[in-house]
Design a protein around this motif. Structure first.
Motif, mmCIF file in Angstrom:
data_model
loop_
_atom_site.group_PDB
_atom_site.id
_atom_site.type_symbol
_atom_site.label_atom_id
_atom_site.label_comp_id
_atom_site.label_asym_id
_atom_site.label_seq_id
_atom_site.Cartn_x
_atom_site.Cartn_y
_atom_site.Cartn_z
ATOM 1 N N GLU A 231 31.501 33.851 37.153
ATOM 2 C CA GLU A 231 31.302 34.373 38.505
ATOM 3 C C GLU A 231 30.744 35.795 38.389
ATOM 4 O O GLU A 231 31.112 36.544 37.474
ATOM 5 C CB GLU A 231 32.635 34.393 39.253
ATOM 6 N N ASP A 233 29.589 39.554 40.436
ATOM 7 C CA ASP A 233 29.801 40.362 41.637
ATOM 8 C C ASP A 233 28.462 40.659 42.314
ATOM 9 O O ASP A 233 27.408 40.156 41.892
ATOM 10 C CB ASP A 233 30.557 41.650 41.308
ATOM 11 N N VAL A 239 32.314 38.726 36.590
ATOM 12 C CA VAL A 239 33.677 39.033 37.025
ATOM 13 C C VAL A 239 34.643 38.610 35.919
ATOM 14 O O VAL A 239 34.517 37.502 35.380
ATOM 15 C CB VAL A 239 33.999 38.286 38.337
ATOM 16 N N PRO A 241 37.515 36.888 33.958
ATOM 17 C CA PRO A 241 38.161 35.612 34.288
ATOM 18 C C PRO A 241 39.589 35.813 34.774
ATOM 19 O O PRO A 241 40.328 36.661 34.267
ATOM 20 C CB PRO A 241 38.125 34.836 32.968
ATOM 21 N N SER A 242 39.971 35.048 35.784
ATOM 22 C CA SER A 242 41.314 35.085 36.343
ATOM 23 C C SER A 242 41.553 33.748 37.036
ATOM 24 O O SER A 242 40.625 32.958 37.238
ATOM 25 C CB SER A 242 41.461 36.224 37.357
ATOM 26 N N GLU A 244 42.125 33.355 40.122
ATOM 27 C CA GLU A 244 41.395 33.384 41.385
ATOM 28 C C GLU A 244 39.901 33.144 41.173
ATOM 29 O O GLU A 244 39.275 32.397 41.935
ATOM 30 C CB GLU A 244 41.616 34.717 42.089
ATOM 31 N N SER A 245 39.329 33.734 40.125
ATOM 32 C CA SER A 245 37.897 33.510 39.887
ATOM 33 C C SER A 245 37.642 32.061 39.460
ATOM 34 O O SER A 245 36.638 31.461 39.844
ATOM 35 C CB SER A 245 37.366 34.489 38.831
ATOM 36 N N ARG A 248 37.648 29.986 42.589
ATOM 37 C CA ARG A 248 36.396 30.118 43.343
ATOM 38 C C ARG A 248 35.266 29.344 42.670
ATOM 39 O O ARG A 248 34.468 28.665 43.346
ATOM 40 C CB ARG A 248 36.039 31.603 43.502
#
Length: 516
Positions: A231, A233, A239, A241-242, A244-245, A248
């Motif tokens: 992902e 920005d 972005v 990694p997490s 949440e990412s 998405r």
């Protein structure tokens, strides 16, 4: 330096280090294996062994557990704009053959493979020492001293760095890691928990602006390998990694609710690295696996190349460390494995290019990364100084020794050639009655280090090739009498006429293999 109590110290307890440790331990070599991690990882990472690595795991006595703990590769389903475009099973037409019993790689979480290898190692009384970080190396003509964080020292006759791409051993040796990192070819990876998708499928969603790939992790109820383009920005930067990412990315490319993905571990960013060392040995310290070479993940060869490094090195290191061979035998490790690493870098780079081109078109997918070259069965060492004599119309010295079904002439029981190879010894196959004298002389001269088998020689002790499949696999005609010496790593050392009685002795007593 004081005389070390340890013969071989292995740094790093991934599949490469564990394969080497098991191989040395079964040869009664005093081995220690350390890892800087405070506990064993539970991440899946590499997806599993290829056919050649499965052969090695069979020789080490663990392939049954590996097969039971994993699964065969799954059919691949490709999507575009959230819709199914194509299904592919790149292994659908594959079948085991008499000379190659494993026709496909095997899916297994890396932590589970490591667990199986650690259990095998423990059977020899050796356990991985965690929380032991290497910070210093010093060596002289006779030994190596490894210094750990905290000041403790370990003395050993040899050290092998199996400690990954960021290898402390390699850095302490000052060995360059030449190559390139391709920043634009970036991927985020992780182990995730997902509910909903069919676990009998390797799902691959490709769009013009990215991708998500999900492969179920065997042995788990809802665990998946997750791979995706990163992902970015508003400024185009990736972005980190997490969970949440990942959610998405999952929602964007699958068109499914992001909250179906409920957990993410082993969050990592992968950049394509193509790097390798220019030497595998500095005195009494050697490198193996990712410490010596890294490359694209296309084809799944990273872990496998390391396992195969270790299997090449194990018998040579044991022989040199025991004093049964000159230290120069260790030079053949680099001689044989460095060209394989260079070839692997080229192969994986080419497979990555093919895959990136394929996924730009609807219906393309990761099956483009798979070729027979990624199985490892064709990797051999025909150029090696340990490859002696001529060959047949199917086999030359240096090649991987094929399997074949035979029968024990004494009992009539089925006996595969791989069963005769298994273990820390050379194997001499004598095809035809003309080989009996050479077999007898070799067995008398070399004791436990060599096992000799007469094949269709008219003896009551040996092997019967009643189907002719062994002769066919080795390219030996029905009326030919031939000697084939198989090394402990199951590669052919020499092929010679059966009447050449001195050939085997000259090979095993040669300067590389025997201390004068």
């Amino acid at each position: 330096m004081p005389k070390p109590p340890t013969t071989v110290l292995i740094v790093g307890s991934g599949p490469t280090g564990l394969t080497l440790a098991v191989d040395l331990a079964r040869r009664a070599v005093a081995v220690r294996i350390i890892d800087k991690s405070p506990q064993f990882p539970r991440s899946s990472r590499a997806k599993g062994p290829n056919p050649r690595s499965l052969e090695i795991l069979e020789d080490l006595g663990v392939v049954g557990e590996v097969l039971a703990a994993g699964s065969a590769p799954l059919p691949m389903r490709k999507y575009r704009d959230g819709q199914v475009i194509a299904d592919a099973d790149p292994y659908a037409a594959m079948r085991p053959t008499v000379d190659a019993p494993y026709d496909r790689p095997w899916l297994i979480a890396q932590w589970r493979l490591e667990e199986i290898l650690r259990a095998r190692l423990a059977e020899y009384g050796v356990r991985v020492e965690v929380g032991a970080e290497l910070v210093g190396l010093a060596q002289d003509d006779d030994s190596v001293t490894a210094t750990l964080a905290g000041g403790a020292e370990i003395g050993a006759r040899y050290v092998v760095g199996c400690d990954g791409a960021h290898s402390a051993v390699r850095k302490l040796l000052g060995v360059p890691f030449e190559g390139k990192t391709t920043e634009e070819q970036m991927m985020v990876c992780g182990d995730v928990e997902v509910s909903g998708p069919d676990r009998g499928i390797w799902h691959q969603w490709f769009d013009e602006d990215g991708a998500v790939m999900l492969c179920p992790i065997p042995g788990t109820a809802s665990g998946w390998w997750f791979q995706a383009g990163p992902e970015r920005d508003g400024s185009g930067r990736p972005v980190p990694p997490s969970l949440e990412s990942f959610q998405r990315l999952f929602a964007t490319h699958t068109r499914l609710p992001g909250d179906l993905l409920t957990q993410a571990t082993l969050l990592s960013t992968y950049r394509v690295n193509e790097r390798m060392v220019d030497r595998y040995r500095v005195g009494r310290v050697l490198l193996a696996g990712d410490a010596a070479h890294v490359h694209s993940i296309a084809g799944g060869l990273g872990m496998n190349t390391g396992i195969q490094d270790a299997f090449n090195l194990g018998w040579k290191l044991a022989r040199a460390a025991s004093g049964r061979a000159l230290p120069e035998l260790l030079d053949t490790y680099e001689e044989e494995r460095l060209p394989i690493a260079a070839h692997t870098l080229d192969l994986t780079a080419e497979r990555l290019r093919a895959t990136l081109e394929a996924i730009r078109k609807p219906g393309g997918g990761l099956d483009s990364a798979i070729t027979p070259g990624t199985y490892g069965l064709g990797d051999g060492y025909r150029w090696s100084s340990l490859a002696t004599g001529g060959g047949t119309d199917r086999l030359r010295a240096g090649d991987r020794a094929p399997d074949a079904p035979c029968r024990d002439t004494a009992t009539g029981a089925p006996r595969r050639l791989f069963e005769t190879f298994a273990g820390p010894h050379f194997t001499l196959l004598g095809f035809g009655a003309g080989s009996v004298r050479a077999l007898r002389d070799a067995a008398a001269a070399h004791g436990d280090e060599l096992r000799a088998y007469a094949v269709d020689a008219g003896t009551t002790q040996g092997l019967s090739d009643e189907s002719g499949r062994a002769r066919s696999a080795y390219g030996i005609g029905p009326d030919e009498d031939v000697l084939v010496l198989v090394r402990p790593d199951n590669h052919v050392g020499l092929i010679a006429p059966a009447g050449d009685h001195r050939t085997v002795a000259d090979y095993l007593n040669g300067e590389a293999l025997e201390r004068a």
